[in-house]
Scaffold this motif. Structure first.
Motif, PDB file in Angstrom:
ATOM      1  N   GLU A  73      44.436  49.338   4.536  1.00  0.00           N
ATOM      2  CA  GLU A  73      43.002  49.535   4.669  1.00  0.00           C
ATOM      3  C   GLU A  73      42.638  49.906   6.089  1.00  0.00           C
ATOM      4  O   GLU A  73      43.258  49.428   7.034  1.00  0.00           O
ATOM      5  CB  GLU A  73      42.278  48.255   4.283  1.00  0.00           C
ATOM      6  N   GLU A  75      42.807  50.374  16.846  1.00  0.00           N
ATOM      7  CA  GLU A  75      43.260  48.984  16.837  1.00  0.00           C
ATOM      8  C   GLU A  75      43.973  48.716  15.519  1.00  0.00           C
ATOM      9  O   GLU A  75      43.438  48.957  14.446  1.00  0.00           O
ATOM     10  CB  GLU A  75      42.060  48.057  16.995  1.00  0.00           C
ATOM     11  N   ALA A  92      45.779  45.800  13.328  1.00  0.00           N
ATOM     12  CA  ALA A  92      45.953  44.354  13.222  1.00  0.00           C
ATOM     13  C   ALA A  92      47.439  44.009  13.264  1.00  0.00           C
ATOM     14  O   ALA A  92      48.245  44.634  12.581  1.00  0.00           O
ATOM     15  CB  ALA A  92      45.316  43.854  11.937  1.00  0.00           C
ATOM     16  N   GLU A 140      47.218  45.990  21.699  1.00  0.00           N
ATOM     17  CA  GLU A 140      46.571  47.262  21.990  1.00  0.00           C
ATOM     18  C   GLU A 140      47.421  48.149  22.894  1.00  0.00           C
ATOM     19  O   GLU A 140      47.310  49.361  22.869  1.00  0.00           O
ATOM     20  CB  GLU A 140      45.231  47.016  22.661  1.00  0.00           C
ATOM     21  N   LEU A 165      39.882  51.003  13.058  1.00  0.00           N
ATOM     22  CA  LEU A 165      40.403  49.644  12.912  1.00  0.00           C
ATOM     23  C   LEU A 165      41.279  49.615  11.665  1.00  0.00           C
ATOM     24  O   LEU A 165      40.794  49.866  10.566  1.00  0.00           O
ATOM     25  CB  LEU A 165      39.237  48.660  12.773  1.00  0.00           C
ATOM     26  N   ILE A 216      43.144  47.423   9.200  1.00  0.00           N
ATOM     27  CA  ILE A 216      43.202  46.008   8.819  1.00  0.00           C
ATOM     28  C   ILE A 216      44.569  45.659   8.258  1.00  0.00           C
ATOM     29  O   ILE A 216      45.119  44.604   8.522  1.00  0.00           O
ATOM     30  CB  ILE A 216      42.072  45.693   7.825  1.00  0.00           C
ATOM     31  N   ALA A 217      45.136  46.552   7.485  1.00  0.00           N
ATOM     32  CA  ALA A 217      46.481  46.310   6.961  1.00  0.00           C
ATOM     33  C   ALA A 217      47.136  47.656   6.748  1.00  0.00           C
ATOM     34  O   ALA A 217      46.474  48.617   6.377  1.00  0.00           O
ATOM     35  CB  ALA A 217      46.414  45.551   5.638  1.00  0.00           C
ATOM     36  N   SER A 269      46.579  42.891   0.165  1.00  0.00           N
ATOM     37  CA  SER A 269      47.141  42.817   1.502  1.00  0.00           C
ATOM     38  C   SER A 269      47.097  41.432   2.119  1.00  0.00           C
ATOM     39  O   SER A 269      47.620  41.242   3.199  1.00  0.00           O
ATOM     40  CB  SER A 269      46.425  43.814   2.416  1.00  0.00           C
ATOM     41  N   ILE A 295      40.696  37.498   7.007  1.00  0.00           N
ATOM     42  CA  ILE A 295      41.946  37.612   6.269  1.00  0.00           C
ATOM     43  C   ILE A 295      42.825  36.412   6.589  1.00  0.00           C
ATOM     44  O   ILE A 295      43.031  36.093   7.765  1.00  0.00           O
ATOM     45  CB  ILE A 295      42.645  38.932   6.638  1.00  0.00           C
ATOM     46  N   PHE A 303      32.678  48.631  18.293  1.00  0.00           N
ATOM     47  CA  PHE A 303      31.499  49.290  17.725  1.00  0.00           C
ATOM     48  C   PHE A 303      30.539  48.305  17.086  1.00  0.00           C
ATOM     49  O   PHE A 303      29.576  48.702  16.452  1.00  0.00           O
ATOM     50  CB  PHE A 303      31.923  50.354  16.708  1.00  0.00           C
ATOM     51  N   HIS A 361      37.655  40.005  11.640  1.00  0.00           N
ATOM     52  CA  HIS A 361      37.172  41.246  12.255  1.00  0.00           C
ATOM     53  C   HIS A 361      35.646  41.255  12.154  1.00  0.00           C
ATOM     54  O   HIS A 361      35.107  41.212  11.047  1.00  0.00           O
ATOM     55  CB  HIS A 361      37.720  42.460  11.513  1.00  0.00           C
TER      56      HIS A 361
END
Lengths: 323, 232
Positions: A116, A140, A142, A146, A186, A188-189, B22, B39, B68, B113
């Motif tokens: 995602e 970014e 996860a 960074e 971003l 997420i996975a 996930s 998560i 953002f 997040h």
């Protein structure tokens, strides 16, 4: 004393196959580890990088038989992909746009394996004389730092792609000022290579970006004037956006959008960027798997570009992906 | 500020199991214009031995306030002091409310997040963690519902947004279930001691409302799961 080589933590023997060391089983005795390392140096070079990649991908692991079965079925003349796709087919993509109120444009993409990614576009008015790039990409992922090489290399790929190919004119405001776009990605996975997902999400976000409407005059060469904007009216951003495709090479075959399992058995990977009906830079190889990387036949590069062009130039396909 | 009464909550919406493929547990919380994705992974074997405790689970919380999320784009350092402080207090809160001795020698990793931020950072994050932990099936004593409350001109105000937060003194509390026990209390500036009780009272009442709404969502999702099982 057991030594942990990678992410997965289980007490099993390291197995050797004709494809190299099986990466699913990462715990072995210190002495054994050294021996394997001497025997298969190619599997362990850049080991720091390997661990980085492994961190985000926990389900990629295949047993020796699964691996060889999958390799054979993808290697053969009539390709059979594990999920029944043909070589041109993407995995199902789910997308949403415009859900972040504080951004000018936003999108979210979910792949069928749970990967995602969320993209936000924010615009800022800048003086054109002072800004070199009117696009800035920030990434970014996860589970990755960074400043990790993995994140940095992906950021620079995307930065160069968008900074070069998003035309400056489309962000023009007046003769002095322009919009600068901040693209924040971003992840997420991610279980497969994230570039395609990120570039598709960015494409969607840019296509659904609305910028404030300019109410002051366009020409401010003569008079010093700060641009002023309409209170609530917005103008849709009109840009053409490049897209990156990932292609996995197995034997003489090229397949698009490889899943984690397909990446594991692939001989090599290619990224092909597509813009305005033709392939552009950056185009090159990527590491899709940790173990068996083989050299690439140049003819296959042409083949994979053909594959991408058959997808990218077919309006039907692009609409399916991007609608 | 936005036309609410003093004891009115902002729009609260939540979803659990938003990332079924996930993560072990996931949730999405909207409190007003603040949006948080949480998560949870685990309980799982820890990546390194040093983090392991033989008697109970260890919690790993990371909070990612995206650049953002605010109106002006701003890069935040992960090691910023305020973020680290929030993480520490969240860790303490959830170490108390998760039945950690049920999961010895494991870690539970929680990632939040923050997608958009309009006040109530800590409360939105706390609520999202509670929901994601429930979704992951991790044993907890009770819900931790969290809400902020401020104080202005002799009136306590419930659930502040960013503009109100900038100008008023406010506190954030986490309430255990339907009781009046506090699992979390963060006050970053000053509130007169004699007025504190009134502020706490509306915060507790607001927290109970939020608990009910979270419970409703969990039950809705539970029923959905059950009906799917029954149909099989």
């Amino acid at each position: 004393m057991a030594k942990v080589l990678g992410y997965e933590y289980g007490k099993k023997e390291v197995m050797r196959t004709k494809y190299g060391v099986v990466s699913g089983l990462w715990v072995c005795a210190e002495s054994q580890y050294k021996k394997i390392r001497e025997k298969f140096p190619s599997s362990f070079d850049q080991s720091g990088h390997n661990e980085e990649v492994l961190k985000g991908t926990r389900r990629m692991l295949l047993s020796a038989t699964e691996r060889s079965y999958l390799y054979e079925s993808l290697h053969s003349k009539h390709i059979i992909r594990p999920d029944g796709r043909n070589i041109k087919q993407f995995r199902p993509i789910q997308s949403h746009t415009g859900f972040l109120e504080l951004s000018n444009g936003s999108s979210k993409i979910t792949l069928s394996d749970g990967s995602e990614c969320i993209v936000s576009i924010k615009a800022k008015v800048v003086d054109k004389a002072q800004e070199q790039d009117l696009v800035s990409v920030d990434l970014e992922i996860a589970g990755h730092r960074e400043d990790s090489p993995y994140t940095l290399s992906l950021t620079s790929t995307l930065q160069s792609l968008y900074a070069k190919h998003i035309p400056r004119e489309s962000l023009n405001l007046t003769s002095k000022f322009a919009y600068k776009l901040y693209i924040d990605i971003l992840v997420i996975a991610t279980y497969s290579h994230p570039l395609t997902m990120m570039s598709l999400a960015t494409y969607l976000a840019l296509q659904s970006t609305f910028l404030p409407k300019l109410t002051s005059s366009v020409d401010d060469k003569e008079i010093e004037e700060q641009p002023t904007f309409h209170d609530y009216e917005f103008v849709k951003l009109q840009v053409t956006v490049p897209v990156i495709f990932t292609v996995a090479v197995i034997g003489e075959n090229c397949i698009i959008d490889p899943s984690a399992e397909e990446m594991e058995v692939s001989d090599n990977g290619l990224i092909v960027s597509w813009f305005d009906g033709k392939p552009i830079s950056p185009m090159g190889t990527v590491r899709l798997s940790e173990t068996n990387i083989k050299s690439l036949n140049p003819a296959l590069i042409v083949k994979s570009v053909d594959l991408v062009s058959s997808i990218a130039n077919s309006p039907w396909n692009v609409q399916i992906i991007l609608s | 500020m936005d036309g609410r009464r003093w004891n009115e909550l902002r729009r609260f919406q939540c979803r659990i199991n938003t990332h079924p493929n996930s993560a072990d547990g996931s949730s999405f919380v909207e409190q007003g214009n603040s949006k948080v994705v949480c998560i949870v992974e685990g309980p799982m074997e820890p990546p390194s031995r040093s983090q392991l405790s033989a008697t109970e689970a260890t919690l790993n919380i990371s909070l990612n306030v995206t650049p953002f999320s605010s109106i002006d784009r701003k890069r935040r350092n992960k090691n910023e002091r305020r973020i680290q402080e929030i993480i520490t207090s969240l860790k303490r809160t959830f170490e108390q409310s998760i039945i950690t001795d049920k999961y010895p020698r494991t870690t539970i990793s929680i990632t939040c997040h923050v997608l958009t931020l309009d006040g109530g950072l800590i409360s939105a994050v706390t609520n999202s963690i509670t929901l994601a932990l429930i979704d992951a099936g991790i044993a907890m004593y009770d819900y931790i519902s969290s809400v902020s409350a401020g104080f202005y001109d002799n009136t306590p105000l419930l659930d502040l947004n960013q503009l109100e937060e900038n100008d008023l003194s406010y506190l954030t509390i986490g309430i255990v279930g339907k009781s009046e026990k506090l699992a979390l209390l963060i006050l970053e500036n000053k509130i007169p001691l004699d007025k504190l009780e009134g502020v706490l009272a509306i915060a507790v009442a607001g927290g109970h409302r939020i608990r009910d709404m979270m419970d409703k969502e969990v039950r809705r999702h539970g029923e959905l799961r059950l009906s799917k099982l029954a149909n099989k």
